[in-house]
Scaffold this active site. Structure first.
Site, PDB file in Angstrom:
ATOM      1  N   TYR A   1      17.140   5.270  67.881  1.00 41.30           N
ATOM      2  CA  TYR A   1      17.099   6.551  68.296  1.00 41.30           C
ATOM      3  C   TYR A   1      17.575   7.401  67.062  1.00 41.30           C
ATOM      4  CZ  TYR A   1      15.629   8.146  72.889  1.00 41.30           C
ATOM      5  OH  TYR A   1      14.993   8.756  73.936  1.00 41.30           O
TER       6      TYR A   1
ATOM      7  N   LYS B   1      -7.113   9.069  61.886  1.00 42.53           N
ATOM      8  CA  LYS B   1      -8.741   9.149  61.995  1.00 42.53           C
ATOM      9  C   LYS B   1      -9.318   8.821  60.329  1.00 42.53           C
ATOM     10  CE  LYS B   1      -9.459  12.595  65.534  1.00 42.53           C
ATOM     11  NZ  LYS B   1      -8.223  12.702  66.288  1.00 42.53           N
TER      12      LYS B   1
ATOM     13  N   ARG C   1      -1.359   5.908  65.011  1.00 40.74           N
ATOM     14  CA  ARG C   1      -1.798   7.035  65.627  1.00 40.74           C
ATOM     15  C   ARG C   1      -0.646   8.080  66.070  1.00 40.74           C
ATOM     16  NH1 ARG C   1      -5.991   7.307  69.128  1.00 40.74           N
ATOM     17  NH2 ARG C   1      -6.540   5.663  68.051  1.00 40.74           N
TER      18      ARG C   1
ATOM     19  N   GLU D   1      16.965  11.402  67.166  1.00 41.24           N
ATOM     20  CA  GLU D   1      16.669  12.673  67.260  1.00 41.24           C
ATOM     21  C   GLU D   1      17.218  13.683  66.178  1.00 41.24           C
ATOM     22  OE1 GLU D   1      18.957  12.085  70.840  1.00 41.24           O
ATOM     23  OE2 GLU D   1      17.168  12.749  72.312  1.00 41.24           O
TER      24      GLU D   1
ATOM     25  N   THR E   1      -4.213  14.709  62.805  1.00 39.90           N
ATOM     26  CA  THR E   1      -4.111  13.360  63.255  1.00 39.90           C
ATOM     27  C   THR E   1      -3.717  12.556  62.122  1.00 39.90           C
ATOM     28  OG1 THR E   1      -6.268  12.787  63.153  1.00 39.90           O
ATOM     29  CG2 THR E   1      -5.313  13.405  65.433  1.00 39.90           C
TER      30      THR E   1
ATOM     31  N   ASP F   1      -6.602  22.688  61.447  1.00 45.22           N
ATOM     32  CA  ASP F   1      -6.449  21.506  61.977  1.00 45.22           C
ATOM     33  C   ASP F   1      -7.427  20.499  61.409  1.00 45.22           C
ATOM     34  OD1 ASP F   1      -6.793  19.077  63.472  1.00 45.22           O
ATOM     35  OD2 ASP F   1      -6.736  20.040  65.526  1.00 45.22           O
TER      36      ASP F   1
HETATM   37  C1  LIG Z   1      -9.666  18.438  65.331  1.00 43.38           C
HETATM   38  C2  LIG Z   1      -8.724  17.676  66.351  1.00 43.38           C
HETATM   39  N1  LIG Z   1      -7.764  17.957  66.798  1.00 43.38           N
HETATM   40  C3  LIG Z   1      -6.793  17.434  67.544  1.00 43.38           C
HETATM   41  C4  LIG Z   1      -7.539  16.013  68.107  1.00 43.38           C
HETATM   42  C5  LIG Z   1      -6.454  15.258  69.069  1.00 43.38           C
HETATM   43  O1  LIG Z   1      -5.851  14.445  68.350  1.00 43.38           O
HETATM   44  P1  LIG Z   1      -4.736  13.437  69.068  1.00 43.38           P
HETATM   45  O2  LIG Z   1      -5.416  12.724  69.956  1.00 43.38           O
HETATM   46  O3  LIG Z   1      -3.932  12.935  68.157  1.00 43.38           O
HETATM   47  O4  LIG Z   1      -3.892  14.584  70.113  1.00 43.38           O
HETATM   48  C6  LIG Z   1      -8.439  15.823  67.669  1.00 43.38           C
HETATM   49  C7  LIG Z   1      -8.731  14.240  68.278  1.00 43.38           C
HETATM   50  O5  LIG Z   1     -10.001  13.947  68.271  1.00 43.38           O
HETATM   51  C8  LIG Z   1      -9.334  16.325  66.904  1.00 43.38           C
HETATM   52  O6  LIG Z   1     -10.597  16.057  66.525  1.00 43.38           O
END
Ligand SMILES: Cc1ncc(COP(=O)(O)O)c(C=O)c1O
Length: 563
Positions: free
Chosen positions: A155, A340, A346, A157, A337, A311
């Site tokens: 842990y 990918k 993950r 935190e 993320t 994002d």
């Molecule tokens: C642009 C974008 N943002 C966020 C996400 C979500 O990611 P997570 O599954 O880690 O929550 C995705 C997932 O495909 C995505 O393509």
């Protein structure tokens, strides 16, 4: 409440400081009643043993040297335990100890054969199939080792140097290393960018940004889901249903792609943003095959006074390898993320600007000329923990550190370049078969295939592909007059590139994909509108079985990383 003004300080302002942890409100697992009692019992035993040496008597039983402990006459009212009874007690203690420990070192196949079998089946599915879901990838053995390690036990935190629990000296180093590598992988300076590597996913990373910077109900603006945006940027269904936390707790209003071209309609975006005045303007999406025009986004964000967030979940690998325009030059906050194209475990990650603000915006933000400072760091870190998450997943953070080290390597650049080349090869091979791609091609790792000219929906086609052991996913498609239909699929190259596929292999895959479309069209003609049952009935048909065999034969030639 303004969280940043809360008097609960976790030392987020300076991640290397070592403030004393604040007093903590007890939570369920802190309740020490039984533990205190247990400790009292142990202490009592230890006390007894310490001052009890002169009560021991050495003797030999069946050739084994033994010690007999005599109980002190004054300390107990019970009668002394006879030697044979004591040895029975000892052996029952040992039996109990080994029972308690028995689970510790069993391999999965013994500990849980049912789960082991399911995992083996999934491994076979991954190995024998063609993985073309743009969001998926294969991690390497080192990442898997870190994920399946003892780091899951701890842990931690808080942030490095400011944790609630003790015993985090090594975990602190792991998280700090991960942060340093994250900055390095994206070529960022420590005095200009900070990073939080704790988010459990990108959806939580995005929500943490909104919750940290905004009050409930304040406005965000992102690309509409049917236009290729992600639900976590605030999505309402056409019926008005609020789908994600971002749309439930904040107000969102989307911008869209131009239905005639498939490219983002920047003019309309500007017009909408100036009317709507979002506090955060979000760029980035799940299914957008073209580069993002960051200078234009910056210009619009500045015009309406919004924070600009990107994002980069889909393209973070391309950004790290400098195979895509660099969002860090123009954006205030960048989320992603980690699993990918980045090819890590993950999870999610948040980069935020720190230090002095640029005086003139609309230009590269790395030139600082003013005295005003960014205030994202404490707000975002506080939002991740304690507002939205609990203990960081340390096994994930270690695995991410490994992936980020790789992402900064020359080999990774070669990989990402190949990802792009493969996506282009796949696009050209489909176009040469007269298939229609949204925007006519791709700048990145994914393409959108408009199946409407073939009379197919994405749902039917992805099912038929699944029967042939190919995974793709359905997406919405705009017709030229702006009507949305579920008529397409998204296809991505990162996963099969990780298995060593090159352009010619992607041309082979294009042929498989085209063949699957022909089979689906023929089945549709034969069975009318394909519903679940007719789809089931074609599973065993010869065309599907033949294509499945070819796909499995092809995919099995490429080793699966990590196993
Ligand atoms: C642009 C974008 N943002 C966020 C996400 C979500 O990611 P997570 O599954 O880690 O929550 C995705 C997932 O495909 C995505 O393509």
């Amino acid at each position: 409440m303004d969280r940043a003004q809360s008097d609960l300080s976790l030392g987020f302002g300076s991640s290397h400081a070592l403030p004393l942890p604040p007093p903590r409100i007890p939570i369920a697992d802190d309740f020490d009643g039984p533990r205190s009692r247990r400790r009292a019992l142990v202490d009592k035993d230890e006390d007894f043993e310490e001052d009890d040496d002169d009560q021991r008597e050495d003797f030999i039983l069946l050739g084994h040297p033994m010690k007999l402990k005599r109980s002190r006459p004054s300390s107990s009212t019970s009668s002394p335990t006879p030697p044979c009874k004591r040895s029975a007690i000892d052996s029952s203690l040992e039996a109990r100890r080994s029972l308690v420990k028995a689970w510790g070192n069993q391999p999965l196949s013994e500990a849980d054969p049912d789960l082991h079998e399911l995992m083996q089946k999934e491994k076979q599915r991954q190995f024998r199939g063609i993985e073309l879901i743009a969001s998926e990838n294969f991690v390497c053995r080192a990442v898997m080792e870190a994920l399946g390690s003892h780091l899951t036990n701890k842990y931690s935190e808080g942030m490095p140097g400011a944790r609630y629990y003790t015993g985090n000296q090594h975990i602190d180093q792991i998280e700090t290393l991960c942060q340093e590598r994250a900055l390095q992988a994206f070529g960022l300076r420590h005095d200009q960018w900070g990073v939080n590597v704790q988010p459990y996913s990108c959806t939580s990373a995005n929500f943490a940004v909104f919750a940290g910077l905004l009050s409930p109900g304040e406005r965000i603006m992102g690309l509409d889901s049917p236009s290729g945006g992600h639900m976590s940027h605030g999505y309402y269904t056409p019926g008005g249903k609020k789908v994600s936390g971002a749309s439930i707790f904040f107000e969102s209003f989307p911008y869209k792609v131009d239905p005639r071209t498939g490219y983002i309609d920047y003019e309309k975006l500007e017009e909408k943003a100036l009317d709507y005045r979002p506090k955060i303007l979000i760029c980035g999406g799940s299914s957008y095959p073209r580069d993002w025009e960051f200078p234009r986004f910056r210009f619009i964000a500045d015009k309406c006074g919004a924070v600009l967030m990107f994002d980069m979940a889909q393209i973070s690998g391309l950004v790290a390898a400098k195979e895509a325009p660099n969002p860090f030059e123009y954006c205030d906050i960048v989320t992603s993320t980690t699993h990918k194209s980045l090819r890590g475990p993950r999870g999610g990650i948040i980069f935020y600007r720190r230090g002095f603000k640029a005086k003139k915006q609309s230009i590269n933000l790395n030139h600082c000329e003013s005295n005003a400072q960014y205030d994202f760091e404490e707000k975002i870190n506080f939002s991740v923990f304690p507002s939205l998450q609990g203990g960081p997943h340390n096994n994930h953070i270690a695995a991410l550190a490994i992936a980020l080290k790789q992402a900064a390597s020359p080999e990774y650049k070669v990989y990402m370049r190949q990802v792009k080349k493969n996506a282009k090869a796949l696009a050209s091979a489909l176009i040469s078969r007269k298939c229609k791609l949204v925007t006519g091609g791709t700048d990145n790792h994914l393409l959108l295939w408009d199946l409407t000219p073939l009379g197919l929906t994405g749902k039917v086609y992805e099912k038929v592909c699944e029967m042939c052991h190919i995974t793709v996913n359905k997406v919405a498609i705009f017709s030229e007059n702006g009507v949305i239909s579920p008529g397409g699929v998204r296809i991505g190259s990162p996963a099969m590139t990780s298995r060593g596929c090159l352009e010619q292999d992607f041309e082979t895959m294009a042929e498989f994909l085209y063949r699957a479309a022909q089979i689906a069209s023929a089945a549709l003609r034969e069975h009318g509108k394909l519903q679940k049952e007719p789809l089931k009935s074609i599973y065993h048909c010869k065309d599907i079985a033949d294509l499945r065999n070819q796909v499995e034969g092809f995919a099995s030639k490429f080793a699966m990383p990590g196993i």
